[in-house]
Design an enzyme around this catalytic site. Structure first.
Site, mmCIF file in Angstrom:
data_model
loop_
_atom_site.group_PDB
_atom_site.id
_atom_site.type_symbol
_atom_site.label_atom_id
_atom_site.label_comp_id
_atom_site.label_asym_id
_atom_site.label_seq_id
_atom_site.Cartn_x
_atom_site.Cartn_y
_atom_site.Cartn_z
ATOM 1 N N GLN A 7 -89.432 -56.323 36.174
ATOM 2 C CA GLN A 7 -88.984 -54.948 36.567
ATOM 3 C C GLN A 7 -89.869 -54.677 37.985
ATOM 4 O OE1 GLN A 7 -88.639 -51.226 34.339
ATOM 5 N NE2 GLN A 7 -90.702 -50.558 34.764
ATOM 6 N N GLY A 8 -89.086 -54.862 39.282
ATOM 7 C CA GLY A 8 -89.606 -54.444 40.520
ATOM 8 C C GLY A 8 -89.692 -53.075 41.068
ATOM 9 N N ASN A 9 -89.973 -53.057 42.230
ATOM 10 C CA ASN A 9 -90.047 -51.425 42.736
ATOM 11 C C ASN A 9 -88.681 -51.069 42.897
ATOM 12 O OD1 ASN A 9 -92.809 -51.371 43.534
ATOM 13 N ND2 ASN A 9 -92.432 -53.066 45.066
ATOM 14 N N LYS A 13 -84.700 -57.299 36.645
ATOM 15 C CA LYS A 13 -83.952 -58.298 36.410
ATOM 16 C C LYS A 13 -84.375 -58.928 35.021
ATOM 17 C CE LYS A 13 -83.981 -59.537 41.280
ATOM 18 N NZ LYS A 13 -84.529 -60.622 42.338
ATOM 19 N N THR A 94 -98.681 -59.001 39.386
ATOM 20 C CA THR A 94 -98.070 -60.147 38.207
ATOM 21 C C THR A 94 -96.881 -60.800 38.625
ATOM 22 O OG1 THR A 94 -97.090 -58.236 37.049
ATOM 23 C CG2 THR A 94 -99.327 -58.975 36.163
ATOM 24 N N ASP A 95 -96.141 -60.001 39.527
ATOM 25 C CA ASP A 95 -94.741 -60.707 40.318
ATOM 26 C C ASP A 95 -95.045 -61.707 40.885
ATOM 27 O OD1 ASP A 95 -95.787 -58.631 41.757
ATOM 28 O OD2 ASP A 95 -93.970 -58.155 42.704
ATOM 29 N N ARG A 96 -96.171 -61.595 41.947
ATOM 30 C CA ARG A 96 -96.801 -62.634 42.751
ATOM 31 C C ARG A 96 -97.124 -63.889 41.918
ATOM 32 N NH1 ARG A 96 -101.118 -59.638 46.518
ATOM 33 N NH2 ARG A 96 -101.089 -61.778 47.801
ATOM 34 N N ASP A 116 -91.948 -63.861 49.234
ATOM 35 C CA ASP A 116 -90.865 -63.092 48.349
ATOM 36 C C ASP A 116 -90.559 -61.896 49.261
ATOM 37 O OD1 ASP A 116 -89.807 -61.225 46.472
ATOM 38 O OD2 ASP A 116 -91.245 -61.862 44.815
ATOM 39 N N THR A 119 -88.733 -55.197 48.500
ATOM 40 C CA THR A 119 -89.171 -54.034 48.915
ATOM 41 C C THR A 119 -90.387 -54.074 49.847
ATOM 42 O OG1 THR A 119 -88.461 -52.749 46.911
ATOM 43 C CG2 THR A 119 -89.806 -51.619 48.385
#
Length: 245
Positions: A7-9, A13, A94-96, A116, A119
């Site tokens: 769950q991104g900004n 996905k 955590t996405d990084r 990456d 946003t």
């Protein structure tokens, strides 16, 4: 089957995996519990993991916990297959980390630069020993375009889509080329420096990669599912880690 959720900004996905193979992916801007329920009911995954750059509703977390035999919310206390060399690990996205893990498992024992472009733009480094060494955060394309409009009196708000000449021939192309060409040169400098100093391989991911992947030079691996693949590896690692205890 495993379900992994990023769950991104801007976009959420979902990836469905059998072992390490991506079976199906979904994405949405509007998070609806009915949509999740339909996917869970149709594919019946046994285990799952979620990482998020924003707050996750308790109702969604409850649905995932109830529907899956094993569910992990990826926070900074979760065991990882990489070591972390970062002064404030609790504030590290955590996405990084997921992108770093995804790259590491594809190119083990190499120095890796992970870019990456979403946003925000993140530029992270993992060394050949599997140690995450930190990185930088910059503005993504939309944020730059918004900033030029918001912080000035006369510059219009424009889209990333459109002509990008080397020199703008009107205000719209001057803004777009300034932003998009600026990012090309910014990221190109990172790639060149890390290739020279670290002999690093570069991974590109993120929703805005499409604008830049053909304009950047170097040893590049473009993977739009890099974060999902990393989350899947982290999920597999949890099962191995806790079995060894």
């Amino acid at each position: 089957m495993y379900i992994v959720i990023d769950q991104g900004n801007t976009i959420l996905k979902i990836g469905l995996f059998e072992g390490k193979a991506v079976i199906k992916t979904f994405q949405t801007k509007e998070v609806k519990q009915e949509w999740f329920y339909s996917i869970l009911k149709t594919y019946q995954p046994q285990a799952g993991i979620l990482c998020s750059t924003r707050e996750v509703s308790e109702s969604l977390l409850s649905l995932l916990r109830e529907s899956l035999s094993y569910f992990y919310e990826f926070k900074n206390n979760l065991p990882l297959p990489l070591s972390i060399d970062y002064q404030t690990p609790r504030t590290l996205g955590t996405d990084r980390l997921a992108a770093a893990v995804g790259a590491w498992y594809q190119k083990l024992n190499n120095n890796l630069l992970i870019i990456d472009i979403g946003t925000a733009i993140t530029i992270d480094f993992v060394n050949r020993k599997g140690i995450y060494k930190g990185g930088n955060i910059s503005l993504g394309p939309a944020m730059r375009l918004n900033a030029l409009h918001y912080f000035t009196n006369s510059l219009p708000l424009i889209s990333e889509n459109g002509n990008i000449p080397i020199r703008g021939y009107d205000t719209e192309t001057a803004i777009r080329s300034g932003v998009m060409e600026g990012i090309v040169h910014e990221l190109g400098s990172y790639i060149e420096e890390y290739e020279k100093k670290e002999n690093a391989l570069t991974f590109l991911t993120g929703g805005n990669t499409i604008y830049f992947e053909k304009r950047l030079k170097g040893t590049l691996f473009v993977d739009k599912h890099l974060v999902l693949k990393g989350l899947n590896e982290i999920l597999i690692y949890q099962k191995k880690f806790f079995k060894s205890k």
